[in-house]
Design a protein around this motif. Structure first.
Motif, short mmCIF file in Angstrom:
data_model
loop_
_atom_site.label_atom_id
_atom_site.label_comp_id
_atom_site.label_asym_id
_atom_site.label_seq_id
_atom_site.Cartn_x
_atom_site.Cartn_y
_atom_site.Cartn_z
N HIS A 1 -9.64 -6.20 -10.81
CA HIS A 1 -8.60 -5.40 -11.15
C HIS A 1 -8.96 -4.03 -10.76
N GLU A 2 -9.77 -3.69 -10.00
CA GLU A 2 -9.74 -2.46 -9.27
C GLU A 2 -9.27 -2.48 -8.02
N PHE A 3 -7.99 -2.37 -7.64
CA PHE A 3 -7.64 -2.47 -6.16
C PHE A 3 -6.40 -1.82 -5.57
N SER A 4 -6.38 -1.64 -4.44
CA SER A 4 -5.20 -0.94 -3.65
C SER A 4 -4.54 -1.76 -2.75
N VAL B 1 8.71 -1.54 1.32
CA VAL B 1 7.82 -2.24 2.06
C VAL B 1 6.98 -1.32 2.93
N GLY B 2 5.57 -1.38 2.85
CA GLY B 2 4.78 -0.59 3.70
C GLY B 2 4.11 0.38 2.83
N GLN B 3 4.50 0.82 1.86
CA GLN B 3 3.87 1.73 1.04
C GLN B 3 2.47 1.49 0.70
N HIS B 4 1.84 2.42 0.43
CA HIS B 4 0.44 2.15 -0.09
C HIS B 4 0.41 2.43 -1.69
N VAL B 5 0.21 1.22 -2.55
CA VAL B 5 -0.15 1.38 -3.81
C VAL B 5 -1.29 1.08 -4.60
N VAL B 6 -1.47 1.43 -5.61
CA VAL B 6 -2.62 0.90 -6.58
C VAL B 6 -1.98 0.35 -7.91
N HIS C 1 1.44 1.86 -8.74
CA HIS C 1 1.81 3.00 -8.61
C HIS C 1 1.80 3.51 -7.18
N PRO C 2 2.71 4.12 -6.51
CA PRO C 2 2.68 4.68 -5.10
C PRO C 2 1.67 5.72 -4.93
N ILE C 3 1.14 5.79 -4.05
CA ILE C 3 -0.25 6.74 -3.41
C ILE C 3 -0.01 7.13 -2.20
N ALA C 4 -0.13 8.40 -1.86
CA ALA C 4 0.08 9.23 -0.43
C ALA C 4 -0.57 8.38 0.46
#
Length: 358
Positions: free
Chosen positions: A71-74, A89-94, A143-146
C-alpha cells in the motif's frame, strides 16, 4: 503480471495474475516502487489482521484471502478509464490506498473519512496492491506528483502522510520540543514533518544506524541511545527542566511508552502512532497528575496534497531513508526477513515488482 499474494500467516506467494481491467472512473498504474510497511510484517507474523479471512469477505471490497499486498507505492499512468479527464497517460502518481464506501463524504473538507465504517486498504483488503506489476485505482485516490520527484522517493509519500497526520493530531508548532520514541520509518518520517514545521526533535532509538540516519538527515536535533542515556533526564536538561511539549510513540514497546509519559511536561500531548498487537500497561496515575493529553492516530485524511507539496518544494528529502531495493522474488528472504530479524540494519526497503527499477 506477477504479484505478491498473501494467503495467511507466514504464507506469501508470487502468483501470475491477469492484468487489472481499467474500468470507468479508474486509473491504470504501472507500479514503479512499493515499500514494505510494518503493517505488512504484522500480517505476515500475526495475521490476518486487516486482511479479510476466508469466509469473511471485506464489507466494502467483497474480497477474501488471498490478496495482493502493498500500500506504499508510486507509479506511472498507463491508461485512464472513461470519465477520467484530469490525469494523462505517462503522469507520475502516488496512491492514497483507501477502500471506502461510495456513500461516505471524501471531499476536501472531510476530517473523518479515514474512520468510516467498512473502511479498508488497497494492498490489505483487496482491489490489488503495490506489490503487483499493475493496478487499477479509483480516480479519487490517485494523486499526481511532479516528474522532478524520483519515483522511489515518491513511494515514501504514503508513510510520510502517516507522520503528517500524527503531527496534525499533536498540535505541535514551531518552537515546541518533541520526543519521538522509535526511529523506524514512521518515527523518522514523523520527525521530518516536525522539523519542516520548526519543531526541535529528540529521538530515542536503540539502533545505531537509525540514530545516525536521524542525525545525518537533519530530522532530529538529538538522537539518544536509551541504553546509555537517561532519556527523561536528558529531555529535561534540554528543556530547562520543563519536559517535552509533545511525544510520539512509534514502537509499540512498553518501556518506550513509559519513557514518553515520564518525559512529557505537565499538560503535554502524547500521540500513539504504533499499531500495538497487545495491550499496554498504561500509567493512569501519571496521566491524571500531569494532565497528559493522549491521542491516537491512524493513517491520514486529506493529507496527501500538503505532503506532496512539502516533497515537491524540497522541504523534505526522502532519498536518505531508502536503505534497500529488491525485486519481487526477494520479498520474503531479502525484505521481510531483514525487517523482522535485522531491522536495526534498515529503514525503508523498496520493491520493484517488474524488476525494471533495479
Amino acid at each position: 503480471m506477477r504479484a505478491a499474494r498473501y494467503y495467511g500467516r507466514g504464507d506469501i506467494r508470487i502468483d501470475d495474475l491477469p492484468e487489472p481491467e481499467v474500468t470507468p472512473g479508474t486509473v491504470g498504474i504501472d507500479v514503479a516502487w512499493c515499500g514494505i510497511c510494518g503493517t505488512d510484517l504484522h500480517e505476515y507474523l500475526e495475521g490476518p489482521i486487516f486482511c479479510p479471512q476466508p469466509g469473511q469477505p471485506h464489507p466494502t471490497s467483497g474480497e477474501t484471502l488471498p490478496v495482493t499486498l502493498g500500500h506504499e507505492f508510486s507509479g506511472v499512468v498507463y491508461a485512464v478509464g472513461e470519465g477520467v479527464d484530469d490525469i494523462e497517460v505517462g503522469q507520475h502518481v502516488v496512491v492514497e490506498p483507501y477502500i471506502i464506501r461510495d456513500d461516505v463524504d471524501t471531499g476536501p473538507e472531510s476530517t473523518d473519512y479515514h474512520l468510516s465504517e467498512g473502511l479498508g486498504f488497497i494492498g490489505l483488503s483487496g482491489r490489488g496492491g503495490g506489490l503487483g506489476e499493475k493496478i487499477a485505482v479509483q480516480r479519487r485516490w490517485v494523486h499526481p506528483i511532479a516528474d522532478s520527484v524520483p519515483l522511489d522517493e515518491a513511494a515514501l509519500i504514503e508513510p510520510l502522510s502517516v507522520g503528517y497526520h500524527a503531527v496534525q493530531r499533536s498540535g505541535a508548532s514551531a518552537g515546541d520540543v518533541a520526543l519521538v520514541g522509535g526511529a523506524g520509518p514512521i518515527g523518522l518520517l514523523t520527525s521530518a514533518v516536525l522539523k519542516a514545521l520548526g519543531v526541535t526533535v529528540v529521538v530515542s532509538e536503540l539502533s545505531p544506524l537509525r540514530r545516525q540516519k536521524a542525525l545525518e538527515t537533519g530530522v532530529a536535533d538529538h538522537a539518544l541511545d536509551p541504553r546509555e542515556v537517561d532519556v527523561v533526564e536528558e529531555v529535561r536538561r534540554l528543556t530547562g527542566g520543563r519536559g517535552a511539549d509533545v511525544a510520539f510513540e512509534c514502537s509499540s514497546v512498553q518501556p518506550v511508552l513509559d519513557t514518553l509519559m515520564e518525559a512529557l511536561r505537565p499538560t503535554g500531548v502524547l500521540v500513539v502512532i504504533a499499531i500495538w498487537g497487545h495491550r499496554a500497561d498504561f500509567d493512569m496515575f501519571k496521566l491524571v497528575m500531569k494532565e497528559i493529553d493522549t491521542r491516537g492516530t491512524i493513517a491520514y485524511v486529506n493529507s496527501h496534497p500538503p505532503v506532496i507539496e512539502l516533497v515537491e518544494s524540497g522541504k523534505i528529502q526522502l532519498t536518505p531513508f531508502i536503505t534497500g531495493k529488491i525485486g519481487l522474488e526477494g520479498l520474503v528472504d531479502e525484505g521481510f526477513d531483514t525487517l523482522i530479524h535485522r531491522n536495526e540494519t534498515a529503514v525503508k526497503i523498496l520493491v520493484s515488482p517488474s524488476g525494471r527499477g533495479l
